[in-house]
Write a protein that holds these residues in place. Structure first.
Motif, mmCIF file in Angstrom:
data_model
loop_
_atom_site.group_PDB
_atom_site.id
_atom_site.type_symbol
_atom_site.label_atom_id
_atom_site.label_comp_id
_atom_site.label_asym_id
_atom_site.label_seq_id
_atom_site.Cartn_x
_atom_site.Cartn_y
_atom_site.Cartn_z
ATOM 1 N N PRO A 69 0.816 -1.210 0.000
ATOM 2 C CA PRO A 69 0.000 0.000 0.000
ATOM 3 C C PRO A 69 0.854 1.266 0.000
ATOM 4 C CG PRO A 69 -0.829 -1.567 1.609
ATOM 5 C CD PRO A 69 0.496 -2.092 1.138
ATOM 6 N N TYR A 94 -2.664 -4.842 7.053
ATOM 7 C CA TYR A 94 -3.440 -4.705 5.828
ATOM 8 C C TYR A 94 -4.030 -6.039 5.370
ATOM 9 C CZ TYR A 94 -0.839 -0.311 5.621
ATOM 10 O OH TYR A 94 -0.298 0.910 5.920
ATOM 11 N N SER A 129 -8.825 2.671 -2.845
ATOM 12 C CA SER A 129 -8.545 2.780 -1.412
ATOM 13 C C SER A 129 -8.029 4.148 -0.987
ATOM 14 C CB SER A 129 -7.525 1.714 -0.990
ATOM 15 O OG SER A 129 -6.281 1.912 -1.650
ATOM 16 N N ASN A 130 -7.972 5.114 -1.889
ATOM 17 C CA ASN A 130 -7.385 6.399 -1.507
ATOM 18 C C ASN A 130 -8.440 7.496 -1.381
ATOM 19 O OD1 ASN A 130 -8.023 7.171 -4.109
ATOM 20 N ND2 ASN A 130 -5.918 7.197 -4.851
ATOM 21 N N PRO A 173 -12.773 6.306 0.271
ATOM 22 C CA PRO A 173 -12.277 4.983 -0.135
ATOM 23 C C PRO A 173 -13.409 3.956 -0.144
ATOM 24 C CG PRO A 173 -11.646 5.455 2.126
ATOM 25 C CD PRO A 173 -12.221 6.720 1.582
ATOM 26 N N ILE A 209 -12.607 0.605 -0.563
ATOM 27 C CA ILE A 209 -12.004 -0.579 0.034
ATOM 28 C C ILE A 209 -10.825 -0.113 0.897
ATOM 29 C CG2 ILE A 209 -12.616 -1.994 -1.974
ATOM 30 C CD1 ILE A 209 -9.650 -2.005 -2.745
ATOM 31 N N PRO A 210 -10.363 -0.923 1.838
ATOM 32 C CA PRO A 210 -9.165 -0.554 2.593
ATOM 33 C C PRO A 210 -7.911 -0.679 1.733
ATOM 34 C CG PRO A 210 -9.877 -2.756 3.196
ATOM 35 C CD PRO A 210 -10.929 -2.220 2.269
ATOM 36 N N GLU A 211 -6.848 -0.030 2.155
ATOM 37 C CA GLU A 211 -5.555 -0.277 1.519
ATOM 38 C C GLU A 211 -5.200 -1.751 1.733
ATOM 39 O OE1 GLU A 211 -2.471 3.145 1.286
ATOM 40 O OE2 GLU A 211 -3.177 3.088 3.361
ATOM 41 N N CYS A 212 -4.692 -2.390 0.687
ATOM 42 C CA CYS A 212 -4.404 -3.829 0.746
ATOM 43 C C CYS A 212 -3.013 -4.135 0.195
ATOM 44 C CB CYS A 212 -5.420 -4.621 -0.092
ATOM 45 S SG CYS A 212 -7.130 -4.493 0.442
ATOM 46 N N TYR A 253 -6.438 6.905 6.790
ATOM 47 C CA TYR A 253 -7.758 7.443 6.450
ATOM 48 C C TYR A 253 -8.260 8.358 7.564
ATOM 49 C CZ TYR A 253 -12.851 7.577 6.094
ATOM 50 O OH TYR A 253 -14.162 7.991 6.053
#
Length: 348
Positions: free
Chosen positions: A44, A57, A80-81, A85, A87-90, A308
């Motif tokens: 990420p 993550y 994710s940004n 977002p 989705i979460p950062e992955c 976030y």
């Protein structure tokens, strides 16, 4: 002299050029497969930021990794940004093929020109060797997503039926369920009667297997029927514990369906993750409420990521919502107490 000057300027430009890197190539010697396997890793954007060094993550495991690595890493980064977002950062782990048909098919079919039937060993490689290696070397959250297309979709679909299922979520893209006289469809019918799918999410992308073909072959019809029968079985019989989603792509064939279904699948797995930031800075309590709803739905305790929360706190501060910014900032410190940045550097 002018020529020398231009050459010097050109050399300076090239020598100062910087590279854009989206990942690294790693290798693991598999005793299970008796071969060296290569996997590609994308971290990420905030992974190396010392402010968030305690953040863990979710991990996206991608079959046919060499083919879809660039696409998936770009989608994950984009989704994710920012303040909204989806989705979460992955972390993305792309598994490169060595013998695709061997590794991704569940049974041996002898009258074919290519190897088959090695899915059980390949699964063991992933669960017993690759995942522990990834967990050892990276800050991973124990939430794993598997993405597979065609034979990869067949492999992933079979893992959905395992007890326990080795992944939390699956994006299964136009899976080759026709394989070996629909053996996986038969397995599905048996499994649906007994398996508890609690904590499992399945997104099934269904391409237009026949309609986009000028002259559909027997294979196209078998592919169509296997998918249709599988979807009917799941929709008619599946336990409510399975978070099941399917989407039919009328305008896409077996190959073209990959791109739209990847973005749809990622969004769908984390449906409910996106929060209206304008409402959030007015009412911080909706953050914990919405994350609890998401956690209850997918069967995993998700928390908002620290980067976030920092963005939202900053936005709330700029908009004069200092009291609410402090509430969100305190929540960030509560979730990540070892974060040096939060304890010593950040001031409202």
């Amino acid at each position: 002299m002018k020529i020398l000057f231009y050459i010097f300027c050109l050399f300076t430009v090239f020598s100062n050029a910087q590279k854009i890197e989206i990942g690294t190539i790693e290798k693991i010697q598999s005793t299970i497969l008796n071969e060296e396997r290569e996997y590609w890793v994308s971290l990420p954007e905030n992974y190396t930021n010392e402010k968030y060094e305690t953040q863990k993550y979710p991990v996206v495991y991608l079959l046919d990794g060499e083919k879809y690595f660039h696409t998936v890493t770009g989608m994950v980064k984009n989704l994710s940004n920012g303040y909204y977002p989806q989705i979460p950062e992955c972390i993305v782990i792309a598994i490169k093929n060595t013998n695709r048909s061997r590794d991704l098919t569940p049974t041996t079919v002898t009258d074919l020109s290519y190897a088959s039937g090695g899915a059980d060993k390949f699964e063991t490689f992933i669960t017993d060797e690759l995942i522990p290696e990834v967990n050892k070397n990276y800050n991973t959250l124990d939430y794993k997503i598997l993405i597979g297309h065609s034979f990869g979709g067949l492999f992933a679909f079979n893992l959905v039926l395992k007890t326990p299922s080795p992944f939390n979520s699956y994006i299964v893209i136009d899976p080759s369920l026709w394989w070996d006289n629909n053996t996986t469809v038969q397995k599905l019918e048996r499994t649906l009667k007994t398996k508890n799918f609690r904590g499992t999410t399945l997104f099934f992308a269904n391409a237009n297997s026949i309609g986009n073909q000028k002259e559909p072959s027997t294979q196209h019809y078998e592919h169509f029927e296997a998918k249709k029968n599988s979807l009917k079985l799941v929709e008619d019989s599946v336990s409510e514990n399975l978070n099941f989603y399917s989407k039919y792509y009328k305008e896409e064939d077996h190959g073209s369906v990959v791109l739209p279904s990847l973005i749809d699948g990622l969004r769908t797995i984390f449906k409910g993750f996106r929060i209206n930031v304008k409402e959030l800075i007015k009412n911080p309590s909706i953050l914990e409420r919405d994350y609890q709803l998401l956690s209850d739905k997918i069967g995993f305790d998700f928390k908002p990521q620290s980067a976030y929360l920092d963005r939202v706190v900053d936005l709330a501060s700029k908009q004069g919502k200092k009291e609410n910014a402090e509430i969100l900032h305190d929540l960030n410190k509560k979730l990540y107490p070892d974060n040096v940045y939060l304890k010593h550097k950040f001031e409202l």
